[in-house]
Every structure is written in structure tokens, then in C-alpha cells.
Design a protein around this motif. Structure first.
Motif, PDB file in Angstrom:
ATOM      1  N   SER B 125      -3.336   4.624   1.961  1.00  0.00           N
ATOM      2  CA  SER B 125      -2.771   3.379   1.431  1.00  0.00           C
ATOM      3  C   SER B 125      -3.724   2.721   0.442  1.00  0.00           C
ATOM      4  O   SER B 125      -4.919   2.988   0.449  1.00  0.00           O
ATOM      5  N   THR B 126      -3.163   1.860  -0.385  1.00  0.00           N
ATOM      6  CA  THR B 126      -3.991   1.158  -1.366  1.00  0.00           C
ATOM      7  C   THR B 126      -3.552  -0.289  -1.496  1.00  0.00           C
ATOM      8  O   THR B 126      -2.404  -0.630  -1.222  1.00  0.00           O
ATOM      9  N   ASN B 128      -3.277  -2.822  -4.614  1.00  0.00           N
ATOM     10  CA  ASN B 128      -3.219  -2.571  -6.047  1.00  0.00           C
ATOM     11  C   ASN B 128      -3.465  -3.864  -6.834  1.00  0.00           C
ATOM     12  O   ASN B 128      -2.736  -4.839  -6.655  1.00  0.00           O
ATOM     13  N   PRO B 129      -4.475  -3.872  -7.686  1.00  0.00           N
ATOM     14  CA  PRO B 129      -4.834  -5.093  -8.404  1.00  0.00           C
ATOM     15  C   PRO B 129      -3.902  -5.355  -9.581  1.00  0.00           C
ATOM     16  O   PRO B 129      -4.216  -4.980 -10.712  1.00  0.00           O
ATOM     17  N   VAL B 130      -2.748  -5.959  -9.327  1.00  0.00           N
ATOM     18  CA  VAL B 130      -1.785  -6.172 -10.409  1.00  0.00           C
ATOM     19  C   VAL B 130      -2.122  -7.418 -11.208  1.00  0.00           C
ATOM     20  O   VAL B 130      -2.809  -8.324 -10.734  1.00  0.00           O
ATOM     21  N   ASN B 131      -1.557  -7.432 -12.402  1.00  0.00           N
ATOM     22  CA  ASN B 131      -1.869  -8.453 -13.385  1.00  0.00           C
ATOM     23  C   ASN B 131      -0.944  -9.656 -13.242  1.00  0.00           C
ATOM     24  O   ASN B 131      -0.441 -10.175 -14.234  1.00  0.00           O
ATOM     25  N   HIS B 134       0.581 -11.682  -7.390  1.00  0.00           N
ATOM     26  CA  HIS B 134       1.201 -10.990  -6.260  1.00  0.00           C
ATOM     27  C   HIS B 134       0.153 -10.236  -5.467  1.00  0.00           C
ATOM     28  O   HIS B 134      -0.801  -9.711  -6.032  1.00  0.00           O
ATOM     29  N   ASN B 136      -0.126  -6.967  -3.946  1.00  0.00           N
ATOM     30  CA  ASN B 136       0.622  -5.724  -4.130  1.00  0.00           C
ATOM     31  C   ASN B 136      -0.088  -4.604  -3.385  1.00  0.00           C
ATOM     32  O   ASN B 136      -1.275  -4.368  -3.586  1.00  0.00           O
ATOM     33  N   PHE B 137       0.648  -3.938  -2.511  1.00  0.00           N
ATOM     34  CA  PHE B 137       0.009  -2.881  -1.723  1.00  0.00           C
ATOM     35  C   PHE B 137       0.963  -1.713  -1.526  1.00  0.00           C
ATOM     36  O   PHE B 137       2.184  -1.873  -1.554  1.00  0.00           O
ATOM     37  N   SER B 138       0.382  -0.540  -1.375  1.00  0.00           N
ATOM     38  CA  SER B 138       1.172   0.667  -1.132  1.00  0.00           C
ATOM     39  C   SER B 138       0.784   1.248   0.217  1.00  0.00           C
ATOM     40  O   SER B 138      -0.402   1.459   0.477  1.00  0.00           O
ATOM     41  N   THR B 275       5.640   0.667  -2.082  1.00  0.00           N
ATOM     42  CA  THR B 275       4.853  -0.379  -2.724  1.00  0.00           C
ATOM     43  C   THR B 275       5.570  -1.716  -2.558  1.00  0.00           C
ATOM     44  O   THR B 275       6.760  -1.826  -2.854  1.00  0.00           O
ATOM     45  N   THR B 276       4.847  -2.711  -2.061  1.00  0.00           N
ATOM     46  CA  THR B 276       5.441  -4.027  -1.833  1.00  0.00           C
ATOM     47  C   THR B 276       4.751  -5.065  -2.704  1.00  0.00           C
ATOM     48  O   THR B 276       3.522  -5.075  -2.806  1.00  0.00           O
ATOM     49  N   TRP B 277       5.577  -5.885  -3.324  1.00  0.00           N
ATOM     50  CA  TRP B 277       5.064  -7.014  -4.106  1.00  0.00           C
ATOM     51  C   TRP B 277       5.316  -8.283  -3.303  1.00  0.00           C
ATOM     52  O   TRP B 277       6.460  -8.663  -3.088  1.00  0.00           O
TER      53      TRP B 277
END
Lengths: 481, 290
Positions: B125-126, B128-131, B134, B136-138, B275-277
């Protein structure tokens, strides 16, 4: 209030096109050079908003595909696989920068060729495409860190076939991770939207990327089939319809080709009774009318909790009346042109099916241009779960609305689809978000938002929506052994 | 005089006979009959898929810790029944020493995957550093109902090596046992049955792969297939019939008797990435300065 105050009209605000440079005729970008198609065939690409011809595009034959694959193979063996990974990274960074410098031109051409509102191509498609290259560039010399528990290796030559709904962005999604992982590429854009991929080829040429590392060839379905069937391709990456994805899967049986497929969807957008309703209405609009609904993860099945259904539908209709449908180059435009005549007739076919199935249709009462391909934003209420319009992907601005009473019921209904690409959940309660998001069988789930994308965020589906992920660390996996 | 045992099949936590009423005889190395085994039918496959689908939801939602406990329990139960497995393996032609090693490797492998149950998620799992604002993770989630065609050349270690990573990852299974070496598969079902594994999570059928595999690979409620050391024709036919609902088809040509032929990569083959936001509220301009 006076009558005129109720009738808001914006003056047109057209994006200029004088700064863009388009050739009359585009050849194939093979081995770092522009090559005429072997049988000298070209086809027209038109502006779907007014049906005017924009340019002639080369139609690659099997022989041209073979030439491109040979160039990619040579570049892989002789240059790209041998290059120091930090050097590879620098080329990809350079492409990202050059794209940023050409951002406005790319946005305008995207809108001219594909029909999407300039607001979207300028603020979403093009920046995301640039950022995607930027993101993956940095991975090129960190691959072993990404997969510390195994010896990773590039695959070789990747054949990539992309759709017409996000032409430049899909090219970025395909090319950037493939290059970062050390592969070379033969990419084919969709026949209705070749131009930004060809502009990207010009940018790649300008970047000094070694010849043959990226080859961009244009054409119709037969060109795509030639890529899929070429014996010297190691990997097929496809984004498009589930039907074509299944054909590709069939074609590669018995070969050593690896495949990743990002296919269709019929994604559920779920509004619970404690959701902030005005915000949710914006999310519904964005979920289904973004890019005219030409979005594989579009929130095309709306589920509204019964207690708030009346209010949500009333507010949605009201909101839809203020959508601007028209010239995609107008910065006021919310909903642009349908990508092609064929797609418009597909959408119209489904609208008729919906009417014949007995659902209640509501369409925006707006003027639409007399030339070009347009479809009024459309919603259907009183829709059965088993109806064709709530089961099949329409790929247009058409929403079906159903209601539900309990959370268990909506989970069952949302998961009752052969697809599993995306879903949206609207509620004010964090624990409820996680209950739903963990039970929905879909690859991307948005809570209190919809249609958000990011290079760092893996995207892809469950079930018949395909396999493999694009974006993020997981997106590298598709291009590595 | 010995009593010839009749081996039944394992569907939904029960041991029925095949609905077809057919059996075949399994012989020892000298050609003497040692058991009657069910010749399962297409209908049995469909029943097994139904049971697996029903079990999938609750198994995949069990806590990872609990799944690990149950897998570890299987190793304990297998340890206690070593003698029976040893007898079956040797009866079917295995030398005593090799059979002992095979059983020990199975126990070790089950313990190994029991330990993975609550760990692979952290590796796969990760965040995720979104711009945008949010979280955000997988995360990985099990693919669903997995059809397994057991390695045909071994009686125990093959199918155990295939089965464990699949159920450790929260999938449910319909398993077609080795046609010629089926005894341990059914005895293993008894291990499963006494390990608190919920009914239907693993279903085991014996009989002809040629007859049953097409039904399994065409079945629209099966999400993935796991084949081991099959010939090109069977692989291609399976790929072809799996297309209709885009099953994930995994074919491994591994030697499962090797100690290191195991790992998280076998678990991740049967996982989907979600992946969830999740929104992050942005109020005020204060930053965490400390």
C-alpha cells in the motif's frame, strides 16, 4: 428583481488561436524523423465543434508499424536500456519542461481537435500531462527503491494505444512511466484526436531524446491492430472500450506479450442524506458532464438517498440550466462538443433506449450551435437497476438517477455492475465514508469530490474495467519485470 | 482386509459426493486400488463457485490478524495429521524421505503465509502525495473468487503453495485437485474444516481437469485463475475462455518443492489496488510551525 437580472448572459470570451502552429499535413514520427506513410494514405482530422478540417494525418500501414517497432527495438537495445538511469530521468524532465512552455498551444489544439472546453484542457488536461512527465522523470533512477524486494528489469518495446477523450493526458500516462522504467515506445493516438500527440512528438524531437525511443504513429483501428499483433512488441498498454480491450486480450494469447488494460466503467456516485447538498450537486455535475461525459470513470449512475432525492434532483435540474453548452474555445463554456459524429449517434441511441425503457428524461433547454456535434446535458429519473441505460457505458453527458433507502442497499446496487472503475461517496461523516469506500468494488473512490486525478495517484479498475494501474508507484509495475 | 476409503469432495464446508454420482479409482504404485475418488462434474464446479462467492465477503472483511490465526491453525492441524499425509503420499508412490520433506515444507509454508496475512498490506500500500487538499492512499484488496488448477505432479506441496497466498490475501477459492494424486487434497480439506476456516472459503473438487477447467474459466462469477505447469494448449484455451469477464489469469511454471518458491509476490498476484481520495478540511491559515 427585474426580468433582465434573471437572465444572465455572458459575453463570449474566445481563446485566441493565432499563436498555435499547425501543419497542413502530418507524417509519422519514427526513429526521430518525420516519415511519410508507406502507401501515402492520409485522413482528415476535423474540429468537432464546427466540422471544419484542421489537418491531414498520416494513416500508418503494417509496414509503417513495423518500421516504428524496429526503430524502438534498436533504440532500446543500443541506447535507452544502456543509458545511465539518471540521464534517462533528465530527458523525461526536459520533456516535462518543454510541455509546460507549450502549455497554451497544447490546450488550444486539444480543444480544437477534440471538442473539450478550453477551461478543461487549459486547467486540467495539459497541466496534468506535464506533471505526469515530471512525476515519472524522478522515478527513473529510483526504480530499485520502489521495488526493494525484487530485481527489476525493463520490458523492452511497449506498444501503446490511447483513446480520444484525454488525448494528450493519455499519451503522458502511457509514455512517461514506460520511459522512466527504461522501455521504448510506439504510441498510437485515436484517429479523431491525433494532433496533440503529434505536437508532443515535435516537443520530443526538440528535447533531443535519442531517435527511436518514442515513436508516434497515427491511423485507424487497423494501425492499432498492427501494433497489437506485431511479434517484436513486449508490452501492450491500452486505454479504451472494454470490447476492444477484450479483442486485444484475445490477440495476445499464446504470445509472451504483457498487457495492461484501462477500460470502460459505469461508476456509481452515491449521495447520502447527510451530504452537503449544494456541494454534492456540483459533484454530480462534475461527475457526469466533465468532458461531455467522455470519461471512463464518469459518475454515470447516480444513487441518491430517498429522503433527499426530491431536493437533490430539483437542485440538479436548476444547476443544469446554468450550464453553458457551446463553442469549446469560449472560456465560459461548461460542456463542449461531442468528440465525433459516431459518438454523438451512440449517445443519441442510448437516449432513445432510455425513453423507450420508460425512464423520465430531462434535458437542458439551451441553444446549441447548428454546426458541429452537440448533446444537451441529459438526466434520466425513474430508472430501473436492470435498464440498459443504467448498465451500459454511454460515454456521453447522460446520467441515470436511482434512489435507495439503506447503505447496504446502495452498496449492493453500486456493486451490481460488470465494471469496477470508480465510485463517489458524498456524506459528512468520516466513518461512513470509510465504510462505503471499503465495500465498493472499484479501483478509484472519491469522497466528497469526483473526477480528481494526480500523477501520484494510481488509477485503474476492478473486474471488467481492466487491470494494471497508471499513476503513482503502482504505475511503474506495468512496465517492469 | 483393508477398508477402501471413499474420498468425497469439499463444498461450502461440507463433504458431499459429486452430484454426478461418478467415481474413479486411484491406484498405488503397484497398480492396486487404494481409494475411490469423486469424478466431479460441471455442476459441482458451479456449486463450488456459488459457495466461494458467498464466502468471499465475510472472509475478505475478516481482520488480517484473524486470517493469520486461522492459517496458523491449519499448520497446527496438518502437523497433527502428518501420519495420514505420509501414508497417502507413500501409497501414491512417493519415497518415505521425500514425503516427509514435502509435508514439512508444507507446514513451514503455511506458517510462512500465516505470518504474511497482516503484513503484505503495509508493503503493497501507499500514501500518495497529491497536489490538492486530499488524503490519498492506495490499499490492496483481494481480487475475489479465484479458481485454482492444482499442480498435477505433486500430491500436496503444489496445491498448498498455490492455495496459501490466495487465501492469505482474503480471496475465496475453488480448487481442482491433481487428478492422479488427489488423496492429500481431500485430506487437506479435513485440515481446513478443523481450522475455523469459514465454510465456502476453500472448495476442493477431484476429477478431470479437462472436464472441469473450461467450466471454471468460463464462469462469470470467477475473478481470477491460477494454473501451474500446464501445457500451452491448456493455457491458451483457459486464457481464451477467461476473456468474457476479464479474469486475471496467472500461470506459473514453478517448482513448488523448492524452499524459496514462495513470497509476497504470490500474494500480490491476486490483489487489486484501490485508491481513495479523502478530503482534508482547509480552514484558516495556521500552519504547524512546531
Amino acid at each position: 428583481m427585474t426580468e433582465s437580472n434573471n437572465n444572465w448572459e455572458y459575453a463570449p470570451s474566445l481563446e485566441g488561436t493565432s499563436h498555435i502552429q499547425l501543419k497542413e499535413k502530418y507524417d509519422l514520427f519514427i526513429d526521430g524523423k518525420w516519415v511519410k506513410p508507406s502507401n501515402n494514405r492520409y485522413f482528415d482530422t476535423i474540429n468537432p465543434s464546427n466540422e471544419e478540417k484542421l489537418a491531414e494525418i498520416a494513416w500508418a500501414s503494417d509496414a509503417d508499424v513495423d518500421l516504428a517497432v524496429k526503430a524502438a527495438r534498436k533504440a532500446y537495445v543500443e541506447v535507452w536500456s544502456k543509458m545511465k538511469s539518471s540521464e534517462r530521468a533528465k530527458y523525461i524532465f526536459r520533456i516535462a519542461r518543454l510541455m509546460q512552455e507549450h502549455a497554451r498551444e497544447l490546450a488550444v489544439i486539444e480543444t480544437l481537435d477534440g471538442g473539450k472546453p478550453i477551461r478543461e484542457s487549459r486547467d486540467i488536461d495539459v497541466p496534468l500531462a506535464c506533471n505526469h512527465f515530471f512525476y515519472y522523470a524522478g522515478w527513473a533512477d529510483k526504480l530499485q527503491d520502489a521495488f526493494p524486494n525484487r530485481m527489476i528489469q525493463s520490458l523492452g518495446v511497449a506498444g501503446q494505444i490511447i483513446p480520444w477523450n484525454f488525448p494528450l493526458l493519455m499519451a503522458a500516462w502511457k509514455i512517461a512511466p514506460a520511459l522512466a522504467a527504461g522501455n521504448t515506445v510506439v504510441l498510437k493516438p485515436a484517429e479523431t484526436t491525433s494532433l496533440t500527440a503529434l505536437k508532443l512528438a515535435e516537443i520530443i524531437e526538440q528535447s533531443g531524446l535519442p531517435a527511436g525511443v518514442v515513436n508516434i504513429i497515427t491511423g485507424h483501428g487497423d494501425t492499432g491492430a498492427a501494433i497489437v499483433n506485431h511479434p517484436d512488441i513486449d508490452k501492450i498498454a491500452f486505454t479504451g472500450s472494454t470490447a476492444v480491450g477484450k479483442l486485444i486480450q484475445k490477440s495476445v494469447i499464446g504470445t509472451a506479450k504483457r498487457v495492461s488494460l484501462e477500460l470502460g466503467g459505469k461508476s456509481a456516485n452515491i449521495i447520502l442524506e447527510d451530504a452537503p447538498i449544494d456541494q454534492a450537486v456540483e459533484g454530480i455535475v462534475n461527475g457526469i458532464f466533465f468532458n461531455q461525459g467522455h470519461v471512463c470513470c464518469a459518475g454515470s449512475r447516480l444513487y441518491v438517498q430517498e429522503s433527499i432525492a426530491e431536493e437533490v434532483i430539483r437542485k440538479l435540474k436548476q444547476r443544469m440550466q446554468s450550464l453553458y453548452v457551446g463553442n469549446p474555445l469560449d472560456k465560459n463554456t461548461d460542456v463542449g462538443a461531442i468528440n465525433s459524429k459516431e459518438q454523438l449517434s451512440t449517445i443519441e441511441k442510448y437516449i432513445n433506449i432510455g425513453i423507450n425503457e420508460g425512464a423520465d428524461m430531462f434535458q437542458v433547454e439551451c441553444e446549441i450551435p447548428s454546426k458541429g456535434f452537440y448533446c444537451r446535458p441529459t438526466i434520466f429519473t425513474n430508472v430501473a437497476q436492470s435498464s440498459v441505460i443504467s448498465q451500459e457505458e454511454i460515454f456521453g453527458p447522460v446520467l441515470t438517477i436511482q434512489t435507495f433507502r439503506t447503505i447496504d442497499e446502495v452498496i449492493q446496487k453500486a456493486n451490481n455492475s460488470p465494471y469496477g472503475l470508480a465510485a463517489g461517496v458524498w456524506t459528512d461523516k468520516g466513518s461512513r465514508i470509510f465504510n462505503l469506500t471499503s465495500k465498493l468494488r472499484a479501483g478509484v473512490i472519491w469522497a466528497n469530490t469526483y473526477n480528481k486525478f494526480d500523477p501520484a495517484s494510481p488509477f485503474g479498475g476492478y473486474k471488467e474495467s481492466g487491470f494494471g494501474r497508471e499513476g503513482g508507484l503502482h504505475g511503474l509495475e506495468a512496465y517492469l519485470k | 482386509m483393508n477398508i477402501l476409503k471413499t474420498y468425497k469432495i469439499y463444498i461450502n464446508g461440507q463433504f458431499p459426493r459429486t452430484e454426478s454420482g461418478r467415481t474413479y479409482v486411484v491406484n498405488d504404485a503397484e497398480g492396486n486400488p487404494i481409494a475411490n475418488v469423486c469424478q466431479s462434474s460441471k455442476k459441482d464446479i458451479r456449486n463450488a463457485v456459488q459457495a466461494a462467492r458467498k464466502a468471499f465477503g465475510s472472509w475478505s472483511e475478516r481482520s488480517a490478524f484473524n486470517r493469520g490465526q486461522i492459517l496458523y491453525r491449519m499448520a497446527e492441524m496438518l502437523e497433527g495429521r502428518k501420519a495420514q499425509f505420509l501414508e497417502e503420499l507413500t501409497q501414491q508412490g512417493q519415497s518415505l524421505e521425500i514425503a516427509k520433506n514435502e509435508i514439512q515444507l508444507c507446514i513451514d509454508r503455511i506458517v510462512y503465509y500465516a505470518g504474511w496475512c497482516d503484513k503484505y498490506q503495509q508493503i503493497l500500500s501507499t500514501v500518495n502525495p497529491v497536489n490538492s487538499s486530499h488524503f490519498n492512499f492506495s490499499v490492496v484488496e483481494p481480487t475475489g473468487v479465484v479458481g485454482i488448477l492444482a499442480e498435477q505432479s505433486t500430491g500436496l506441496i503444489g496445491f498448498v503453495s498455490q492455495l496459501m497466498p490466495v487465501i492469505a490475501g482474503g480471496n475465496s477459492v475453488v480448487l481442482i485437485a491433481s487428478e492422479q494424486l488427489p488423496l492429500c487434497a481431500i485430506t487437506f480439506a479435513e485440515v481446513l474444516e478443523t481450522s475455523d476456516l469459514p465454510a465456502g472459503v476453500v472448495n476442493i473438487l477431484t476429477g478431470s481437469a479437462d472436464e472441469m477447467l473450461p467450466t471454471l474459466s468460463e464462469h462469470m462469477d470467477v475473478n481470477a485463475l491460477f494454473l501451474s505447469n500446464v501445457d500451452a494448449e491448456m493455457e491458451n484455451n483457459t486464457q481464451l475462455s477467461a476473456i468474457d469477464n476479464l479474469k486475471r489469469v496467472i500461470v506459473k511454471n514453478d517448482d513448488w518443492t523448492k524452499e524459496d518458491v514462495q513470497g509476497i509476490s504470490y500474494i500480490s498476484l491476486f490483489q487489486e489496488i484501490k485508491t481513495t481520495w479523502h478530503p482534508i478540511e482547509q480552514i484558516g491559515g495556521a500552519t504547524s510551525t512546531y
